[in-house]
Scaffold this motif. Sequence first.
Motif, PDB file in Angstrom:
ATOM      1  N   SER A  57       0.826  -1.201   0.000  1.00 40.16           N
ATOM      2  CA  SER A  57       0.000   0.000   0.000  1.00 40.16           C
ATOM      3  C   SER A  57       0.860   1.250   0.000  1.00 40.16           C
ATOM      4  CB  SER A  57      -0.897   0.020   1.241  1.00 40.16           C
ATOM      5  OG  SER A  57      -1.672  -1.141   1.275  1.00 40.16           O
ATOM      6  N   GLY A  58       0.397   2.272  -0.684  1.00 32.28           N
ATOM      7  CA  GLY A  58       1.114   3.536  -0.737  1.00 32.28           C
ATOM      8  C   GLY A  58       0.791   4.387   0.473  1.00 32.28           C
ATOM      9  N   GLU A  59       1.722   5.298   0.825  1.00 33.14           N
ATOM     10  CA  GLU A  59       1.463   6.290   1.871  1.00 33.14           C
ATOM     11  C   GLU A  59       1.112   7.581   1.160  1.00 33.14           C
ATOM     12  OE1 GLU A  59       1.768   5.892   5.232  1.00 33.14           O
ATOM     13  OE2 GLU A  59       2.586   3.849   5.254  1.00 33.14           O
ATOM     14  N   ASN A  60      -0.040   8.146   1.489  1.00 32.00           N
ATOM     15  CA  ASN A  60      -0.500   9.405   0.892  1.00 32.00           C
ATOM     16  C   ASN A  60      -0.706   9.327  -0.615  1.00 32.00           C
ATOM     17  OD1 ASN A  60      -0.414  10.466   3.432  1.00 32.00           O
ATOM     18  ND2 ASN A  60       1.574  11.429   3.152  1.00 32.00           N
ATOM     19  N   CYS A  87      -4.003   2.259  -0.638  1.00 33.43           N
ATOM     20  CA  CYS A  87      -3.435   3.419   0.034  1.00 33.43           C
ATOM     21  C   CYS A  87      -3.768   3.314   1.510  1.00 33.43           C
ATOM     22  CB  CYS A  87      -4.019   4.700  -0.555  1.00 33.43           C
ATOM     23  SG  CYS A  87      -3.734   6.169   0.422  1.00 33.43           S
ATOM     24  N   ARG A  88      -2.770   3.559   2.354  1.00 26.15           N
ATOM     25  CA  ARG A  88      -2.964   3.441   3.795  1.00 26.15           C
ATOM     26  C   ARG A  88      -3.482   4.733   4.383  1.00 26.15           C
ATOM     27  NH1 ARG A  88       0.738  -0.494   7.324  1.00 26.15           N
ATOM     28  NH2 ARG A  88      -0.631  -0.197   9.088  1.00 26.15           N
ATOM     29  N   ASN A  90      -4.428   6.816   8.007  1.00 24.50           N
ATOM     30  CA  ASN A  90      -4.376   6.851   9.460  1.00 24.50           C
ATOM     31  C   ASN A  90      -5.109   8.104   9.924  1.00 24.50           C
ATOM     32  OD1 ASN A  90      -3.821   6.788  12.172  1.00 24.50           O
ATOM     33  ND2 ASN A  90      -1.745   5.999  11.855  1.00 24.50           N
ATOM     34  N   GLU A 165      -7.145   3.076  11.674  1.00 21.49           N
ATOM     35  CA  GLU A 165      -6.308   2.493  10.627  1.00 21.49           C
ATOM     36  C   GLU A 165      -7.163   1.850   9.552  1.00 21.49           C
ATOM     37  OE1 GLU A 165      -2.509   1.578  10.568  1.00 21.49           O
ATOM     38  OE2 GLU A 165      -2.415   0.691  12.573  1.00 21.49           O
ATOM     39  N   ILE A 167      -7.119   0.664   5.035  1.00 22.33           N
ATOM     40  CA  ILE A 167      -6.484   0.666   3.721  1.00 22.33           C
ATOM     41  C   ILE A 167      -7.597   0.905   2.712  1.00 22.33           C
ATOM     42  CG2 ILE A 167      -5.344  -0.737   1.952  1.00 22.33           C
ATOM     43  CD1 ILE A 167      -3.746  -2.088   4.139  1.00 22.33           C
ATOM     44  N   CYS A 192      -5.102  10.589  -2.173  1.00 22.46           N
ATOM     45  CA  CYS A 192      -5.371   9.871  -0.933  1.00 22.46           C
ATOM     46  C   CYS A 192      -4.477  10.521   0.108  1.00 22.46           C
ATOM     47  CB  CYS A 192      -5.038   8.389  -1.126  1.00 22.46           C
ATOM     48  SG  CYS A 192      -5.126   7.419   0.368  1.00 22.46           S
TER      49      CYS A 192
END
Lengths: 205, 185
Positions: A57-60, A87-88, A90, A165, A167, A192
């Motif tokens: 998964s991608g961050e941002n 995409c993650r 939080n 949390e 995804i 995202c």
Amino acid sequence: MITLTLLKHWQPRFSLSTIATLVIGTALLAGAIHIVVILAVPYLAKADGWSRLAPHSGENQFAELPAGGSIEDGVPGLDPLFVNGACRLNLGDAPAGITVDARDRFWSVALYDPQGTIVFSLNDRTAAQGRLDMIVVNSEQNQRLRDNPTVELELTIVVESPGDELIAILRLFAPTAATRADAQRILTQSECLPAPSVIPPPESG
Amino acid sequence: MLVATAAALTLGLWTAWLTVRSPTPIDAIALGAWQAWPNAGTADADPYSRARLARVGEIPLGSGEGLMLLAQDDDSGAPLSAACDYRIAGQTPPARLWTVALEDLNGQFVEGPSGVAALGSQNLLRSADGSFEITLSPKPQTGNWISTDGAGRFRVVIRLYDTSARTGTALTTLFMPSIIRDRCT
């Protein structure tokens, strides 16, 4: 005959009631173990959906999930005719904003939580003219949002998540090489990101 | 006493393992050769579904996305294998889009000589009455064809997208295509 003889032979040591108690006890214990194992599997499983998705998964941003892949590091259950991105999110610090703009094809978005539940999902029919504007909030942020509704949120879908949390999974129908390239472009252009500006800051004092 | 405890352990673990295999018969809806798990990944999922998904690691389709149906046997109950030719024949399912794909017994999709072994409903040839027929064969066929070349034992997965089949009791009355075995080599 042999069993009967054996039973007769054993009778001095094990009465029938002892044997019955043992059999029932075994069945009850087996049932208890069965239930404990079934309930424990989601907590013990190392290769569950979340731990398979998280490293890809991608961050941002949405990262494309590997198509196929080996049994060890792949994500099973994905449609080979789709381009899939993850995409993650939080929500601990701020809500998350998801924007997708894709016309002329089927696409869908799902929010997946660490327990393996799809908390929310929709497809392009729900999005106005192929454009999705979504804000994902936790319950506390949603409360603040309700207390101070902002005008800009009118055309936005607001989704409340039970946990911080998540995804986000974006699936784009892409049956040919040309549509695949197009879908990969849409995936990188989809947003995202944390969206702190949506929520007014908590009142000080 | 020791024997009884050991027997209980074995029995408990074995029955637990039986129910979390993939595909599991628990919490499934069977439609001819097809099975579906509409509760998988939802808040309504029972502990067996949760355990199975956690073990398999599969990401289910959300209720707003679609529904996956899986067949590992043909209509006669014999396991699907690349040694035979099959015909998937029936009416178009109630969905805006649907795909047919082959996967191996581990859930990894099968890749044929000309890309993935899959077909989308958008380029499917249909008869005037809306019925369709897809041939599964290792050798090229006229009409709708999915190559099973090098697939060995396989499963057929149909995914219905934006479908009405998930709402209420629609799934139990869903008319799924038959899988008919032709000749075997």
